[in-house]
Design a protein around this motif. Structure first.
Motif, PDB file in Angstrom:
ATOM      1  N   ALA A   1      42.035  41.110  33.708  1.00  0.00           N
ATOM      2  CA  ALA A   1      41.310  41.086  34.984  1.00  0.00           C
ATOM      3  C   ALA A   1      40.097  42.007  34.948  1.00  0.00           C
ATOM      4  O   ALA A   1      39.037  41.685  35.495  1.00  0.00           O
ATOM      5  CB  ALA A   1      42.252  41.490  36.120  1.00  0.00           C
TER       6      ALA A   1
ATOM      7  N   TYR B   1      37.245  40.214  33.081  1.00  0.00           N
ATOM      8  CA  TYR B   1      36.554  39.221  33.900  1.00  0.00           C
ATOM      9  C   TYR B   1      35.672  39.883  34.956  1.00  0.00           C
ATOM     10  O   TYR B   1      34.550  39.438  35.208  1.00  0.00           O
ATOM     11  CB  TYR B   1      37.568  38.289  34.570  1.00  0.00           C
ATOM     12  CG  TYR B   1      37.853  37.036  33.784  1.00  0.00           C
ATOM     13  CD1 TYR B   1      36.910  36.022  33.676  1.00  0.00           C
ATOM     14  CD2 TYR B   1      39.070  36.856  33.139  1.00  0.00           C
ATOM     15  CE1 TYR B   1      37.174  34.868  32.961  1.00  0.00           C
ATOM     16  CE2 TYR B   1      39.336  35.710  32.407  1.00  0.00           C
ATOM     17  CZ  TYR B   1      38.387  34.720  32.322  1.00  0.00           C
ATOM     18  OH  TYR B   1      38.643  33.576  31.604  1.00  0.00           O
ATOM     19  N   SER B   2      36.161  40.927  35.587  1.00  0.00           N
ATOM     20  CA  SER B   2      35.376  41.623  36.613  1.00  0.00           C
ATOM     21  C   SER B   2      34.109  42.228  36.011  1.00  0.00           C
ATOM     22  O   SER B   2      33.018  42.148  36.592  1.00  0.00           O
ATOM     23  CB  SER B   2      36.210  42.715  37.279  1.00  0.00           C
ATOM     24  OG  SER B   2      37.302  42.171  37.974  1.00  0.00           O
TER      25      SER B   2
ATOM     26  N   ILE C   1      30.894  46.405  40.728  1.00  0.00           N
ATOM     27  CA  ILE C   1      32.212  45.763  40.631  1.00  0.00           C
ATOM     28  C   ILE C   1      33.332  46.708  41.074  1.00  0.00           C
ATOM     29  O   ILE C   1      34.508  46.382  40.916  1.00  0.00           O
ATOM     30  CB  ILE C   1      32.487  45.264  39.198  1.00  0.00           C
ATOM     31  CG1 ILE C   1      32.558  46.445  38.218  1.00  0.00           C
ATOM     32  CG2 ILE C   1      31.447  44.249  38.771  1.00  0.00           C
ATOM     33  CD1 ILE C   1      33.002  46.041  36.826  1.00  0.00           C
TER      34      ILE C   1
ATOM     35  N   SER D   1      35.985  45.124  43.229  1.00  0.00           N
ATOM     36  CA  SER D   1      36.856  44.248  42.443  1.00  0.00           C
ATOM     37  C   SER D   1      37.846  45.054  41.624  1.00  0.00           C
ATOM     38  O   SER D   1      39.043  44.735  41.578  1.00  0.00           O
ATOM     39  CB  SER D   1      36.008  43.368  41.520  1.00  0.00           C
ATOM     40  OG  SER D   1      36.829  42.572  40.695  1.00  0.00           O
ATOM     41  N   LEU D   2      37.369  46.130  40.981  1.00  0.00           N
ATOM     42  CA  LEU D   2      38.268  46.979  40.211  1.00  0.00           C
ATOM     43  C   LEU D   2      39.294  47.661  41.107  1.00  0.00           C
ATOM     44  O   LEU D   2      40.436  47.875  40.704  1.00  0.00           O
ATOM     45  CB  LEU D   2      37.473  48.033  39.439  1.00  0.00           C
ATOM     46  CG  LEU D   2      36.584  47.520  38.307  1.00  0.00           C
ATOM     47  CD1 LEU D   2      35.828  48.675  37.664  1.00  0.00           C
ATOM     48  CD2 LEU D   2      37.408  46.781  37.263  1.00  0.00           C
TER      49      LEU D   2
ATOM     50  N   GLY E   1      40.711  46.367  43.745  1.00  0.00           N
ATOM     51  CA  GLY E   1      41.789  45.407  43.939  1.00  0.00           C
ATOM     52  C   GLY E   1      42.692  45.299  42.727  1.00  0.00           C
ATOM     53  O   GLY E   1      43.922  45.191  42.854  1.00  0.00           O
ATOM     54  N   VAL E   2      42.086  45.348  41.550  1.00  0.00           N
ATOM     55  CA  VAL E   2      42.863  45.275  40.311  1.00  0.00           C
ATOM     56  C   VAL E   2      43.801  46.466  40.197  1.00  0.00           C
ATOM     57  O   VAL E   2      44.991  46.322  39.873  1.00  0.00           O
ATOM     58  CB  VAL E   2      41.920  45.211  39.092  1.00  0.00           C
ATOM     59  CG1 VAL E   2      42.699  45.396  37.795  1.00  0.00           C
ATOM     60  CG2 VAL E   2      41.164  43.884  39.070  1.00  0.00           C
TER      61      VAL E   2
END
Length: 229
Positions: free
Chosen positions: A112, A115-116, A155, A158-159, A161-162
Protein backbone atom coordinates in the motif's frame (compact mmCIF):
# COMPACT_ATOMS: atom_id res chain seq x y z
CA UNK A 1 -26.75 -5.84 35.35
CA UNK A 2 -24.73 -2.63 35.43
CA UNK A 3 -21.28 -2.70 33.83
CA UNK A 4 -18.45 -3.37 36.26
CA UNK A 5 -15.16 -1.94 35.04
CA UNK A 6 -13.26 -3.05 38.12
CA UNK A 7 -11.95 -5.91 35.98
CA UNK A 8 -10.07 -3.27 33.98
CA UNK A 9 -8.56 -1.52 36.98
CA UNK A 10 -7.65 -4.85 38.58
CA UNK A 11 -5.82 -5.98 35.43
CA UNK A 12 -4.70 -2.61 34.09
CA UNK A 13 -0.92 -3.14 34.44
CA UNK A 14 -1.16 -6.44 32.57
CA UNK A 15 -3.31 -4.87 29.85
CA UNK A 16 -0.93 -1.92 29.47
CA UNK A 17 2.48 -3.57 29.49
CA UNK A 18 2.08 -7.29 30.16
CA UNK A 19 5.15 -8.79 31.82
CA UNK A 20 7.53 -6.03 30.72
CA UNK A 21 9.32 -6.00 34.08
CA UNK A 22 10.14 -9.66 33.53
CA UNK A 23 11.58 -8.92 30.11
CA UNK A 24 8.41 -9.85 28.20
CA UNK A 25 6.56 -6.73 26.97
CA UNK A 26 2.89 -7.25 26.27
CA UNK A 27 -0.47 -5.52 26.05
CA UNK A 28 -0.60 -1.95 24.81
CA UNK A 29 3.18 -1.56 25.08
CA UNK A 30 3.79 -4.46 22.70
CA UNK A 31 1.12 -3.16 20.33
CA UNK A 32 2.95 0.18 20.16
CA UNK A 33 6.34 -1.48 19.68
CA UNK A 34 5.02 -3.68 16.88
CA UNK A 35 3.23 -0.77 15.21
CA UNK A 36 6.35 1.42 15.19
CA UNK A 37 8.64 -1.36 13.97
CA UNK A 38 6.28 -2.59 11.26
CA UNK A 39 5.40 0.97 10.21
CA UNK A 40 9.02 2.07 9.79
CA UNK A 41 9.93 -1.11 7.93
CA UNK A 42 6.88 -0.83 5.65
CA UNK A 43 7.69 2.83 4.93
CA UNK A 44 11.30 2.08 3.97
CA UNK A 45 10.43 -0.96 1.86
CA UNK A 46 7.35 0.59 0.25
CA UNK A 47 9.07 3.86 -0.70
CA UNK A 48 12.12 1.99 -1.98
CA UNK A 49 9.98 -0.25 -4.17
CA UNK A 50 8.08 2.78 -5.45
CA UNK A 51 11.36 4.45 -6.46
CA UNK A 52 12.51 1.30 -8.26
CA UNK A 53 9.15 1.01 -10.04
CA UNK A 54 9.20 4.68 -11.04
CA UNK A 55 12.70 4.41 -12.49
CA UNK A 56 12.18 1.02 -14.12
CA UNK A 57 10.45 -0.12 -17.26
CA UNK A 58 9.50 -3.47 -18.69
CA UNK A 59 9.49 -6.68 -16.69
CA UNK A 60 10.90 -5.20 -13.47
CA UNK A 61 8.04 -2.71 -13.20
CA UNK A 62 5.48 -5.36 -14.13
CA UNK A 63 6.85 -7.75 -11.51
CA UNK A 64 6.66 -5.09 -8.80
CA UNK A 65 3.04 -4.29 -9.63
CA UNK A 66 2.17 -7.99 -9.82
CA UNK A 67 3.73 -8.52 -6.38
CA UNK A 68 1.89 -5.53 -4.89
CA UNK A 69 -1.44 -6.62 -6.41
CA UNK A 70 -0.95 -10.14 -5.10
CA UNK A 71 -0.20 -8.96 -1.56
CA UNK A 72 -3.13 -6.52 -1.55
CA UNK A 73 -5.46 -9.24 -2.81
CA UNK A 74 -5.01 -11.69 0.07
CA UNK A 75 -5.98 -11.40 3.76
CA UNK A 76 -3.22 -10.39 6.14
CA UNK A 77 -3.99 -13.41 8.31
CA UNK A 78 -2.72 -15.64 5.48
CA UNK A 79 0.53 -13.71 5.28
CA UNK A 80 1.05 -14.14 9.03
CA UNK A 81 0.39 -17.87 8.80
CA UNK A 82 2.68 -18.26 5.78
CA UNK A 83 5.62 -16.58 7.46
CA UNK A 84 4.94 -18.27 10.77
CA UNK A 85 5.09 -21.75 9.24
CA UNK A 86 7.19 -21.13 6.10
CA UNK A 87 10.28 -19.49 7.61
CA UNK A 88 11.10 -22.41 9.96
CA UNK A 89 10.44 -24.94 7.18
CA UNK A 90 12.54 -23.21 4.52
CA UNK A 91 15.37 -21.69 6.56
CA UNK A 92 15.47 -24.23 9.39
CA UNK A 93 15.39 -21.35 11.84
CA UNK A 94 12.76 -20.19 14.30
CA UNK A 95 12.16 -16.46 14.52
CA UNK A 96 10.50 -14.98 17.61
CA UNK A 97 6.75 -14.94 17.13
CA UNK A 98 6.60 -11.17 17.57
CA UNK A 99 9.24 -10.61 14.88
CA UNK A 100 7.38 -12.91 12.50
CA UNK A 101 4.19 -10.88 12.90
CA UNK A 102 6.07 -7.58 12.50
CA UNK A 103 7.64 -8.83 9.25
CA UNK A 104 4.27 -10.07 7.97
CA UNK A 105 2.49 -6.78 8.72
CA UNK A 106 5.36 -4.75 7.24
CA UNK A 107 5.43 -6.89 4.10
CA UNK A 108 1.65 -6.59 3.70
CA UNK A 109 1.62 -2.83 4.35
CA UNK A 110 4.59 -2.02 2.09
CA UNK A 111 2.45 -2.75 -0.97
CA UNK A 112 0.00 0.00 0.00
CA UNK A 113 2.89 2.37 0.75
CA UNK A 114 4.36 1.63 -2.67
CA UNK A 115 1.11 2.50 -4.45
CA UNK A 116 0.60 5.66 -2.39
CA UNK A 117 4.14 6.86 -3.11
CA UNK A 118 3.81 6.21 -6.83
CA UNK A 119 0.52 8.10 -6.87
CA UNK A 120 2.21 11.07 -5.21
CA UNK A 121 5.08 11.02 -7.69
CA UNK A 122 2.75 10.72 -10.68
CA UNK A 123 0.71 13.69 -9.42
CA UNK A 124 3.69 16.04 -9.72
CA UNK A 125 3.94 18.07 -12.89
CA UNK A 126 6.29 16.78 -15.56
CA UNK A 127 8.10 20.11 -15.45
CA UNK A 128 9.52 19.28 -11.99
CA UNK A 129 11.47 16.35 -13.38
CA UNK A 130 12.53 18.21 -16.49
CA UNK A 131 13.76 21.17 -14.46
CA UNK A 132 15.83 18.90 -12.21
CA UNK A 133 17.37 17.12 -15.20
CA UNK A 134 18.20 20.44 -16.84
CA UNK A 135 20.11 21.41 -13.67
CA UNK A 136 22.41 18.42 -14.09
CA UNK A 137 20.69 15.92 -11.80
CA UNK A 138 20.67 12.32 -12.93
CA UNK A 139 17.26 10.68 -13.10
CA UNK A 140 17.69 8.81 -9.78
CA UNK A 141 19.08 11.93 -8.09
CA UNK A 142 16.19 14.04 -9.39
CA UNK A 143 13.77 11.47 -8.04
CA UNK A 144 15.35 11.28 -4.57
CA UNK A 145 16.31 14.92 -3.99
CA UNK A 146 13.64 16.83 -5.94
CA UNK A 147 10.51 14.78 -6.60
CA UNK A 148 10.24 12.57 -3.51
CA UNK A 149 10.47 15.46 -0.97
CA UNK A 150 7.57 17.13 -2.77
CA UNK A 151 5.50 13.97 -3.09
CA UNK A 152 5.71 12.73 0.51
CA UNK A 153 3.89 15.68 2.15
CA UNK A 154 1.12 15.34 -0.45
CA UNK A 155 0.54 11.67 0.30
CA UNK A 156 0.58 12.11 4.07
CA UNK A 157 -3.21 11.64 4.39
CA UNK A 158 -2.97 8.43 2.37
CA UNK A 159 -0.08 7.15 4.49
CA UNK A 160 -2.04 8.09 7.60
CA UNK A 161 -4.84 5.75 6.53
CA UNK A 162 -2.33 3.01 5.82
CA UNK A 163 -0.68 3.30 9.23
CA UNK A 164 -3.99 3.51 11.08
CA UNK A 165 -4.90 0.22 9.42
CA UNK A 166 -1.50 -1.14 10.46
CA UNK A 167 -2.17 -0.34 14.13
CA UNK A 168 -5.46 -2.21 13.97
CA UNK A 169 -3.83 -5.07 12.06
CA UNK A 170 -1.51 -5.79 14.99
CA UNK A 171 -4.55 -7.28 16.72
CA UNK A 172 -4.24 -10.26 14.34
CA UNK A 173 -1.14 -11.30 16.26
CA UNK A 174 -3.50 -13.12 18.61
CA UNK A 175 -3.73 -15.99 16.09
CA UNK A 176 -0.13 -16.97 16.89
CA UNK A 177 -0.50 -16.06 20.57
CA UNK A 178 1.71 -12.96 20.54
CA UNK A 179 0.72 -11.14 23.75
CA UNK A 180 -0.28 -7.77 22.29
CA UNK A 181 -3.35 -5.88 23.51
CA UNK A 182 -6.06 -8.07 21.95
CA UNK A 183 -4.35 -11.27 23.09
CA UNK A 184 -3.95 -10.18 26.71
CA UNK A 185 -7.53 -8.86 26.71
CA UNK A 186 -8.63 -12.32 25.62
CA UNK A 187 -6.51 -13.87 28.36
CA UNK A 188 -8.09 -11.63 31.00
CA UNK A 189 -11.53 -12.47 29.63
CA UNK A 190 -10.80 -16.21 29.72
CA UNK A 191 -9.60 -15.89 33.31
CA UNK A 192 -12.60 -13.92 34.58
CA UNK A 193 -15.25 -15.13 32.09
CA UNK A 194 -17.96 -12.76 33.33
CA UNK A 195 -16.80 -9.36 32.04
CA UNK A 196 -16.38 -9.70 28.24
CA UNK A 197 -18.33 -6.52 27.49
CA UNK A 198 -16.24 -4.34 29.79
CA UNK A 199 -12.94 -5.88 28.66
CA UNK A 200 -13.56 -5.49 24.96
CA UNK A 201 -15.13 -2.04 25.27
CA UNK A 202 -11.89 -0.99 26.94
CA UNK A 203 -9.81 -2.69 24.22
CA UNK A 204 -11.78 -1.03 21.44
CA UNK A 205 -11.51 2.34 23.17
CA UNK A 206 -7.73 2.00 23.37
CA UNK A 207 -7.44 1.24 19.64
CA UNK A 208 -9.76 4.18 18.90
CA UNK A 209 -7.64 6.49 21.06
CA UNK A 210 -4.42 5.37 19.36
CA UNK A 211 -5.77 5.85 15.85
CA UNK A 212 -7.49 9.10 16.77
CA UNK A 213 -4.32 10.52 18.31
CA UNK A 214 -2.31 9.64 15.19
CA UNK A 215 -4.92 11.24 12.94
CA UNK A 216 -5.06 14.39 15.10
CA UNK A 217 -1.26 14.72 15.15
CA UNK A 218 -1.05 14.52 11.37
CA UNK A 219 -3.88 17.03 10.88
CA UNK A 220 -2.22 19.48 13.27
CA UNK A 221 1.08 19.09 11.44
CA UNK A 222 -0.63 19.67 8.10
CA UNK A 223 -2.39 22.78 9.45
CA UNK A 224 0.90 24.18 10.77
CA UNK A 225 2.58 23.46 7.44
CA UNK A 226 -0.23 25.19 5.54
CA UNK A 227 0.04 28.29 7.73
CA UNK A 228 3.80 28.56 7.22
CA UNK A 229 3.65 27.88 3.49
Amino acid sequence: MAPDFSVITDNLPYLLWGRAFEGQPGGLLLTLIMSVEAGLLALVVGVSLALVAWLSEGWIRRMLFAWADFIRGIPLVFVIFWLYFLIPAVFRANLPDTLTVVLAIAWFTSAAVMYSTLAGLDALSRGQSEAALSQGFSRPAALIYVLLPQALPNILPSLLGVFISLIKDTSLAFIVNVPELTTVAGQVNNRTQIYPTEIFIFTGAVYFALCGALSLAVHLAQGRRARTA
